[in-house]
Each structure stands twice: as C-alpha cells, then as structure tokens.
Design a protein around this motif. Structure first.
Motif, mmCIF file in Angstrom:
data_model
loop_
_atom_site.group_PDB
_atom_site.id
_atom_site.type_symbol
_atom_site.label_atom_id
_atom_site.label_comp_id
_atom_site.label_asym_id
_atom_site.label_seq_id
_atom_site.Cartn_x
_atom_site.Cartn_y
_atom_site.Cartn_z
ATOM 1 N N SER A 1 0.606 -0.895 0.088
ATOM 2 C CA SER A 1 -0.184 -0.429 0.391
ATOM 3 C C SER A 1 0.779 1.672 -0.482
ATOM 4 N N GLU A 2 2.365 0.864 0.353
ATOM 5 C CA GLU A 2 2.972 1.862 1.157
ATOM 6 C C GLU A 2 4.235 2.491 -0.257
ATOM 7 N N PRO A 3 5.147 3.361 -0.918
ATOM 8 C CA PRO A 3 6.667 2.990 -1.441
ATOM 9 C C PRO A 3 7.138 1.977 -0.480
ATOM 10 N N LEU A 4 7.778 1.771 -1.237
ATOM 11 C CA LEU A 4 9.195 0.712 0.146
ATOM 12 C C LEU A 4 10.623 1.190 0.732
ATOM 13 N N ILE A 5 11.704 0.984 0.606
ATOM 14 C CA ILE A 5 12.713 2.123 0.449
ATOM 15 C C ILE A 5 12.954 1.677 -0.032
ATOM 16 N N ARG B 1 4.913 -21.129 -1.750
ATOM 17 C CA ARG B 1 3.704 -20.178 -0.562
ATOM 18 C C ARG B 1 5.316 -19.250 -0.015
ATOM 19 N N VAL B 2 4.826 -18.233 -0.014
ATOM 20 C CA VAL B 2 5.942 -17.071 0.238
ATOM 21 C C VAL B 2 5.511 -16.289 1.311
ATOM 22 N N THR B 3 6.340 -15.977 2.740
ATOM 23 C CA THR B 3 5.895 -15.129 3.597
ATOM 24 C C THR B 3 6.106 -14.389 4.367
ATOM 25 N N PHE B 4 5.371 -12.880 4.127
ATOM 26 C CA PHE B 4 6.172 -12.049 4.723
ATOM 27 C C PHE B 4 6.133 -11.136 5.544
ATOM 28 N N ARG B 5 7.377 -11.047 6.409
ATOM 29 C CA ARG B 5 6.972 -11.249 7.913
ATOM 30 C C ARG B 5 7.340 -10.146 8.187
ATOM 31 N N LYS B 6 6.384 -10.173 10.630
ATOM 32 C CA LYS B 6 6.380 -9.127 10.127
ATOM 33 C C LYS B 6 6.901 -8.251 10.804
ATOM 34 N N GLY B 7 7.241 -6.719 10.166
ATOM 35 C CA GLY B 7 8.362 -6.408 10.826
ATOM 36 C C GLY B 7 8.653 -5.316 9.664
ATOM 37 N N LEU B 8 8.458 -6.133 8.488
ATOM 38 C CA LEU B 8 8.410 -5.539 6.723
ATOM 39 C C LEU B 8 8.566 -4.271 6.877
ATOM 40 N N PRO B 9 9.574 -3.664 6.412
ATOM 41 C CA PRO B 9 9.386 -1.976 6.656
ATOM 42 C C PRO B 9 8.909 -1.172 5.164
ATOM 43 N N ALA B 10 8.808 -0.117 5.089
ATOM 44 C CA ALA B 10 8.212 0.734 4.239
ATOM 45 C C ALA B 10 8.811 2.470 4.318
ATOM 46 N N ALA B 11 9.399 3.180 3.382
ATOM 47 C CA ALA B 11 10.134 4.290 3.644
ATOM 48 C C ALA B 11 9.413 4.993 4.014
ATOM 49 N N SER B 12 7.733 5.182 4.625
ATOM 50 C CA SER B 12 7.233 6.078 5.820
ATOM 51 C C SER B 12 7.769 5.953 7.531
ATOM 52 N N GLY B 13 8.878 4.247 6.930
ATOM 53 C CA GLY B 13 8.800 4.254 8.744
ATOM 54 C C GLY B 13 7.526 2.879 9.087
ATOM 55 N N GLU B 14 6.870 3.068 8.219
ATOM 56 C CA GLU B 14 5.464 1.328 9.254
ATOM 57 C C GLU B 14 6.645 0.498 8.713
ATOM 58 N N THR B 15 5.651 -0.478 9.713
ATOM 59 C CA THR B 15 5.948 -2.199 9.250
ATOM 60 C C THR B 15 4.241 -2.856 8.965
ATOM 61 N N LEU B 16 4.787 -4.023 8.658
ATOM 62 C CA LEU B 16 4.108 -4.606 8.481
ATOM 63 C C LEU B 16 3.558 -5.089 10.052
ATOM 64 N N ILE B 17 2.175 -4.971 10.905
ATOM 65 C CA ILE B 17 1.698 -5.698 12.448
ATOM 66 C C ILE B 17 2.304 -7.165 12.073
ATOM 67 N N LYS B 18 2.095 -7.909 10.728
ATOM 68 C CA LYS B 18 2.105 -9.648 11.450
ATOM 69 C C LYS B 18 2.676 -10.372 10.363
ATOM 70 N N ASP B 19 2.400 -11.331 10.378
ATOM 71 C CA ASP B 19 3.375 -11.884 8.794
ATOM 72 C C ASP B 19 1.815 -12.312 7.957
ATOM 73 N N VAL B 20 2.202 -12.182 6.822
ATOM 74 C CA VAL B 20 1.211 -11.954 5.189
ATOM 75 C C VAL B 20 1.964 -13.222 4.988
ATOM 76 N N GLU B 21 1.021 -14.676 4.379
ATOM 77 C CA GLU B 21 1.960 -15.353 3.748
ATOM 78 C C GLU B 21 0.540 -15.606 2.256
ATOM 79 N N ILE B 22 1.028 -15.525 1.463
ATOM 80 C CA ILE B 22 0.288 -15.720 0.246
ATOM 81 C C ILE B 22 1.032 -17.332 -0.646
ATOM 82 N N ALA B 23 -0.008 -17.785 -1.702
ATOM 83 C CA ALA B 23 0.739 -19.304 -2.007
ATOM 84 C C ALA B 23 -0.309 -18.946 -3.608
#
Length: 702
Positions: free
Chosen positions: A290-294, A332-354
């Motif tokens: 939803s936001e730009p990455l670093i 199956r790929v998991t994006f882990r909690k804490g993955l940072p955005a350029a704004s300083g926001e981070t993922l609040i929990k693990d997100v798994e996609i299949a």
C-alpha cells in the motif's frame, strides 16, 4: 484608554506565549454564568471583550478568578473568590491549577504523539482552555453533573450528555472524563456532514487531552482507543493506524490488536495484492504494498521466508518480487512482521501468499519492426513463438498508389486488430496467400523460427507486403495476432538533408553497388508530386531545397524509387531519422550562407577593462567572406544594449572589435552578439563575465 489597550495587548501576547510552551495549560477556567464574584479586584479593564478578559487573567499570576460585565464590556480580575452574588449581566470564572504531575509529563506524552502536527497541538491546548467557556457549570458540583450526564445517556441524548461531561471536565480535568467527553462526541447522531466532522475533530482533541493527562498505562491506551475512530472520521486513517500502534506498544490488549488489524487492513502498510508474472521466460512472484518501499540501502531478504534458498528478493517502488520460480510449480511465500516501508511503517503480522505459476500462454510475435526482403528464393522472416507447434499465416500486398495513405493512417509497422485488418484488406490491400507455418517448440521457452517465403513470393511484383501470424483457434476478435510489414525490393534508399536540398542515394541490396537510372519521386503529405529526379552513376540524385521547405500538406513526406517495371522501394521522410548523436558522430548543424566564428581574448574581465573580440566570416564551403560589414552588440546582464561597434574593414573575412567596459558597469554575465544586419538574428553569440575580481581558475568550453 490607550493604557487599557496596551495592557490588553501585553497580557494577550504573554498568554499566547505561555500556552505555546507546553501542550497543557498550567491553569483552566470554570465558568459560572449570571454570577458576580464580588470584591478582591486586582485591576479593571474597560472597553474589552470576554476573550481578552480570560487571556488577561491567564497571563496574570495573581489572578485567581475574573468577572466580566457583559453590558459594560468591563473585566475585573480577582485575586480570590470572596463572595458569590447572582447577577444577570455578568459572567464569572474561577481559575484552577493543573495537576503538577500532568505538567511534569506533558512533554513526554506530546513526544509520544509525534504523528500529530503543530496545528493539532495548538487546537488541543485551545480546547483545554476553552472547555470551561463552552460548557459553563460552575454552579453545580461534580456529582450533580455526573448524575445528569447518566440520565441523558440512559435516554439516548448523547448531545446533552456530552455537554454535562464537558462541564465536569472543566471542573476535574481528569483523563477519564476527557476520554468520556471524546466518546460521547463521537456518539452524537447527526445527518449534517459538517457537524459530524466537527464532533469528530472535537473527539480527537478531547482524546488527545486525555492522553496528555493519563497517569497510568491503561488510561493512556483508553485515550488512544477513543482517538483512533475520531481520526478516521476526520479523514486521517494513517494517523489512526499510528495511534493504535502506540496503544499496542504500551499494552497489547486483545481489543487493541483487533482494532489495529482492522485499521491496517484499511489504511496501514499492508499487502494489497499479489500475482504471478508467468508470461515471461523468467517468471516471478510479486506482492504489491500500500506504500512505497525504501528505495535503497535496505536488504528485504530477511523479511521474506522463501521456499528455496536460490530465490532472490527484488524491491521496486511499491512491490517486492521473487525471482527464481519455475513455470508449473506452486509456491508459498511469507512476508514477515516488521517488513519496513519508506514512511517508517511496518507490517504488523506475517502475511503468507500461495500462488501457482502456470505455463505461459500461447504467443506469436515478430521480433522486428519492418524488413526489406530481397527478391530471391531465400527470402524469409523470423517469427517468435511460445508453446506453439504451428501458426496461421495470411499474406497481403498493398497497392503502390496507397503507400502514403498507409503511412498517414498509421497502418504501416503496427499490428492490425480485426477491424483495422478488415479495413486494410478491403480498401488498401489484397490477400494473396493463406496457410500455416511450422515452428519450433520447447515448453515455456521463446522460440525463434525462420519462415521461408521464397515459394510464396515467387512471381510477385515488388512492393509492400504484410504477413500476419495468429495462434490457431484463437478468436480474431480477441487476438489481433502479429503483423510483420516488409518491402520486397533490391533497392536500398538513404537520404541526407542539407541547405542545398534533399540528397537521395540508391544502392542494390544484393551487392551494395550504386544503381543508376532509378526514377525518384518526392511526394507531399497531401499525396501530391513535388518533383522527380534520376540517379546518376553514383546512385545519387538531389531535390532542390525549395521543394523541401513546404508546410502542412505541402511538406515532403515520402520518396518513392522505381527502377523501370522491375523494382520499387520507398522511404518515409516523416519518421524519426537515425540518430547517431549517442555514438559521438552527430557532427554540427549545416552551415548557413554566412557562418561566423566568434571568440574573445578572455572569458572574464574586471570592470574598467577592454573586451577584445575576433569574428571570422566564412561561407558554406569555409571560404572567407570579404567585404561584409559586421556589427558587434554588447548587452548588460539585464539585456539592455550597452554599446554597438561597426567594423567595415576585414582581413580575409576577419574582424577585430575593441569594446571598453566602464568601471561603474553592472557586474554579471554580459552577452556579445555579432550581426551582419542589425535587425536580423545574431550570426554568433558569446557570454562574457564582468566582475570586480577574476577567479583563480577559468575553464573555457571551445
């Protein structure tokens, strides 16, 4: 009167400065209408307003109360409350101190709310000071007002319950009452969007005041939980997420986590979609955020749980892509909690996609834009295919008379959808052959196959052809297929445009030899014949410069070359020319009839010195132009002409100018123009610097 005005301005300014020092005022007012605090006057203020009266009391340390006479616009500051009298024409207020514990922590609490801006804190302070005036209740005690508020809530009247609670807040300044004031403001029902937004902003400011006064972690969290929906109502969803993140960091309660997840799902940093890019030869899996990455300096690999160690994580703007996947496989790929955005926001929990990376769709394309094919039995065109064993082919030939129209209507060089193909086949070209072509096939790989066309083109006249290839069985309305345009000819054309006209060179494609006797026709945009020429023994012909200077429909558009009845070729003059500038051989522009080279003895001068300039006049063949007077015009940095010098004598086309610059002349970048006609554009220009001192190092770009 002047003394009163000056005193009012001083206390108002002092009050504003005092409020700006802390997000929490050190005092508050409890207002009682229709009341006079009799006696204990400090200083009266006349011809003023109640707002000025309030500010004056706030700015005066000895002021513990005030009375404002509405009819006389008079303000009486009080050192204490001695006697309370009923008075219809007066409003009085008692000043109560803020809890020292609240003042001590105010700075730290404000730092917690770093997602708020300066205007937010100003409005939060203003509400804390004004709430007593908004909800006057000094005539009642807190228990009476609490009971009244409960009665209004039980009857569903949240507006009056909010008003009673506001009066309680003015008296108690308690964090829990501020939070209740925010909650009731949000529960007021109204269909008026302006009022709804106003109550939402009031709730946000009240919840912020509750947080600034909270003396325990549970109270801080409660204040933030009231602040979050208020921020959402006033259109600040991202700040809502930040408020809930702060609450979760203080006390990760179940209700906080639920609210945070819901807010992130709508406004926070999150995975918005994912896909498998399976149509390329090297497929990949991508997740869109939803936001730009670093942009750089951050390795996202630790934040992604990959199914294979050989995979690579590549960030790109708002997405993370995983390279190294294979067609026909599930991942199956998991994006882990804490993955940072350029704004300083981070993922609040693990997100798994299949995802399943399916095989590539059947495709057919031609790798080139257009070809010139020699008239021989070896004529062939390359075609690129994916997951196909054969392709459907259709060959069309265009009439010579429709060359220009084909280019103007944007048929040439592009694929044709069903409707364009129908129009092209009906009005501009004719179908001469259909069939199939066998192609190489390796699963999911792009294969290049050489389609032989010698037999198909045998006996066909020179001209423009279009070969269309389609996937067998596909609906022609859904898939345009691929179209390769080519010219069947042994004539290769090259054009060069100069001051003396348009030069055309014709060579044979078979042996690169010059072709003599080829008839060249220059056509305009309106399909009119501008002129004809015939190539000489060097394969060269020239069209006069006048034929190339037309505008609009008279502008040159195409050269057609015809070698008797045996061969035909053409070259568009409207397409971009082949650009050699990136190869360092672009050359300089064609010389005009008089080409002037200008140089000064230096590039920088002190004011008061003389500028010496040399101008060399040459013609298009670089021969000296003699007997031509030249004028040098020197302009100041503001564009105003400073001096003009005429040279009527030359040596081999060379002129020397001496141009003094006064010591009082303006400093900066001056401009020197050389003209043959003072009213015509400059033949050459150069910038010179006039300053008080010269730099130690000067570089010239000659």
């Amino acid at each position: 009167m002047l003394r009163q005005i000056l005193f009012s301005l001083i206390v108002i300014t002092f009050a504003a400065q005092a409020m700006a020092q802390s997000p929490v005022p050190d005092r508050r007012q409890v207002v009682t209408p229709k009341t006079d605090f009799f006696g204990a006057d400090i200083s009266p203020l006349f011809d003023t307003t109640i707002n000025n009266c309030q500010s004056a009391c706030m700015a005066t340390a000895a002021c513990q109360a005030y009375t404002f006479n509405i009819e006389k616009n008079a303000c009486f500051l009080k050192s204490e409350v001695l006697e309370v009298q009923a008075f219809d024409g007066a409003t009085s207020a008692e000043m109560l101190p803020t809890d020292p514990r609240v003042l001590a922590q105010a700075g730290a609490r404000a730092s917690d709310l770093a997602f708020l801006n300066e205007i937010d804190f100003k409005n939060i302070r203003t509400l804390a000071w004004d709430i007593g005036a908004r909800h006057p209740g000094g005539q009642w005690d807190v228990n009476q007002m609490l009971e009244a508020a409960r009665n209004e809530i039980s009857q569903g009247d949240f507006l009056n319950a909010m008003r009673w609670t506001g009066a309680i807040v003015a008296r108690s300044d308690a964090a829990d009452q501020w939070a209740e004031y925010a909650r009731l403001s949000m529960r007021i029902e109204t269909q008026n969007s302006s009022e709804k937004n106003r109550y939402g902003r009031q709730a946000f400011e009240a919840a912020a005041n509750a947080y600034l006064r909270a003396l325990s972690d549970p109270m801080r969290v409660t204040a933030l939980m009231e602040m979050a929906p208020a921020l959402e109502r006033i259109g600040r969803g991202r700040d809502m997420v930040r408020a809930l993140r702060l609450a979760e960091s203080i006390q990760p309660r179940a209700d906080v986590l639920t609210a945070l997840e819901g807010a992130v799902a709508k406004y926070g940093f999150r995975v918005t979609e994912h896909r498998a890019d399976n149509e390329s030869a090297a497929p990949r899996i991508c997740a869109e955020f939803s936001e730009p990455l670093i942009k750089g300096g951050t390795d996202y690999t630790p934040f992604v749980a990959l199914p294979s160690a050989g995979m690579v994580v590549e960030p790109d703007e708002r997405q993370l892509c995983i390279d190294g996947v294979q067609h026909g496989e599930r991942y199956r790929v998991t994006f882990r909690k804490g993955l940072p955005a350029a704004s300083g926001e981070t993922l609040i929990k693990d997100v798994e996609i299949a995802l399943y990376v399916r095989d590539r769709s059947a495709q057919v394309t031609f790798p080139g834009r257009a070809y010139v094919l020699p008239k021989s039995a070896e004529a062939a065109l390359p075609v690129e295919t994916v997951n196909l064993d054969e392709v459907d082919l259709e060959l069309r030939r265009m009439s010579d008379r429709n060359l220009l129209r084909t280019l103007q209507e944007d048929f040439f060089g592009r694929p044709l959808d069903h409707w364009a193909a129908q129009d092209f086949g009906t009005n501009l070209a004719q179908e001469i052959w259909t069939g199939t072509g066998e192609v190489q096939n390796t699963l999911n790989q792009t294969m290049t196959t050489r389609l032989p066309l010698g037999d198909v083109l045998a006996g066909q006249p020179p001209g423009i052809y279009a070969l269309t290839a389609r996937v067998p069985g596909e609906d022609i309305y859904d898939s345009a297929g691929a179209t390769q345009w080519f010219v069947l000819s042994d004539l290769g054309l090259t054009t060069l445009k100069g001051n003396d006209g348009l030069h055309v060179f014709v060579k044979a494609l078979g042996d690169a030899g010059a072709v003599e006797g080829v008839t060249l026709t220059l056509l305009s945009r309106s399909n009119s014949e501008l002129g004809t020429a015939t190539t000489d023994a060097m394969g060269h012909a020239r069209f006069d410069a006048g034929l190339t200077r037309g505008n609009g429909g008279a502008a040159p558009a195409m050269v057609i070359a015809q070698n008797g009845q045996d061969d035909l070729a053409f070259l568009s003059l409207t397409d971009p020319a082949f650009d050699l500038s990136d190869r360092g051989v672009e050359g300089r522009a064609s010389a005009p009839p008089v080409d002037v080279f200008l140089t000064t003895d230096r590039g920088a001068y002190r004011a008061g010195e003389v500028i010496f300039a040399t101008a060399l006049a040459r013609d298009a063949l670089s021969d000296a132009v003699t007997g031509l007077p030249l004028t040098a015009i020197l302009r100041r940095p503001d564009g105003v002409e400073y001096s003009r010098h005429l040279s009527t004598e030359d040596r081999a086309g060379g002129h020397v100018f001496e141009m003094p610059v006064a010591s009082s002349a303006p400093r900066g970048a001056w401009t020197l123009d050389i003209k043959a006609d003072p009213d015509a554009p400059a033949l050459a220009s150069q910038s010179v610097l006039v300053e008080d001192f010269l730099p130690e190092r000067i570089e010239f770009d000659l």
